[in-house]
Write a protein that holds these residues in place. Sequence first.
Motif: not given
Length: 403
Positions: A250-255
């Motif tokens: 989730t965090l990687a895709r948001y970044a």
Amino acid sequence: MISPIAPNLPPNLLTSIICVTLLLLQLPAVAILMSRLIKGPSRIPPLEPASPTLDLLGACTVVVPTLNEADRLGPCLDGLTNQSYELREVIVVDSYSVDGTADLVKATAAKDPRFRVINDDPLPAGWVGRPWALHTGFLASSDKCEWILGIDADTVPHPGLIASLLKTAIAKNYDLISLSPQFILKYPGELWLQPALLMTLVYRFGPTGTGGDVPELVMANGQCFLCRREVLVELDGYESARGSFCDDVTLARYAAAKGFKVGFLDGAKVLKVRMYEGAMETWNEWGRSLDLKDAASRTQIWGDLWLLFAVQGLPILILLCYLLFGWRSPMAVFPYGLLLGLNVFLVAVRWALCLAIAPSYDRTKASGKWLFWLSPLADPLAFLRILISALNQPTQWRGRKYS
């Protein structure tokens, strides 16, 4: 004989219709799969252990979230102790363990002052425990560190891991980089099941060291998750992944959607992990997050399920049907032959991928090592596990219960 399934159709015609329907289902999925797998030979090579240079002095803070990890935290702490001067501090964020986890960290801190243990505050509404602990560690870290590295308690970092991560991230201008580890397997059931579950990720997102250009297809692994401090500051720490059971993705895709460069690379030579004990724990614990529904739209989830059903769930079952029932008739020669050939091809590709992923497994202490090579037979079960997970929301995770 009249078919009991479709009484108005001759059995030969019914067989042909089934074959053509399966082909229409599978052929587009096979094209997508091969477009991903073909990138494998040109992927970024696995990371190698590295020695730090003076420009990396004190550049990294490691955050380790824990909750009753005393039985498996020791190798992780030992591995982090063996990192060099690029590691400024190790912050173990303990969620009030009752098994002596904090005492284990304090014993390490008595010998290595880079280590300290803190407790996170009570879990706020809307947060999952792991991202909350990581967020707490990030807020407590030294602002002199340019990089924040999240490490799971069940990992075994090799000497030179952090230096290798930092040098790779700097050389390739990554803002965020995570690694796939070498998995330690011990028992026959997990040797058979775990590679099939891993393959669901390979089929959906391609091999490690490829991809990362499309945010929706970005893959990440929170067991070893390095991010620039300035990026985490801009993203408000782990806030974007607060309620996610796959907070890493989730965090990687948001970044990635924000324009930051994200990498997911092969770390089998610098990191090991012993995640779960046996096939049942692997099924229950790892299986419930592999659908990645917290990091994807419903359209993507159902698209992934179609892909996995077509290229991983069906081939073994189709070949088994051919062996048991034949499906041979004069009217079904064309679809019969094409469907049979397509699924023989898919199973052959799957067995070839066993060779490709073999370096990602440490089987030196395993019993029934040969079962690893039969993992393609578990592929229908792997698809079923992803389907079950996609249709259900977890109610507990790592000892915590969620409404």
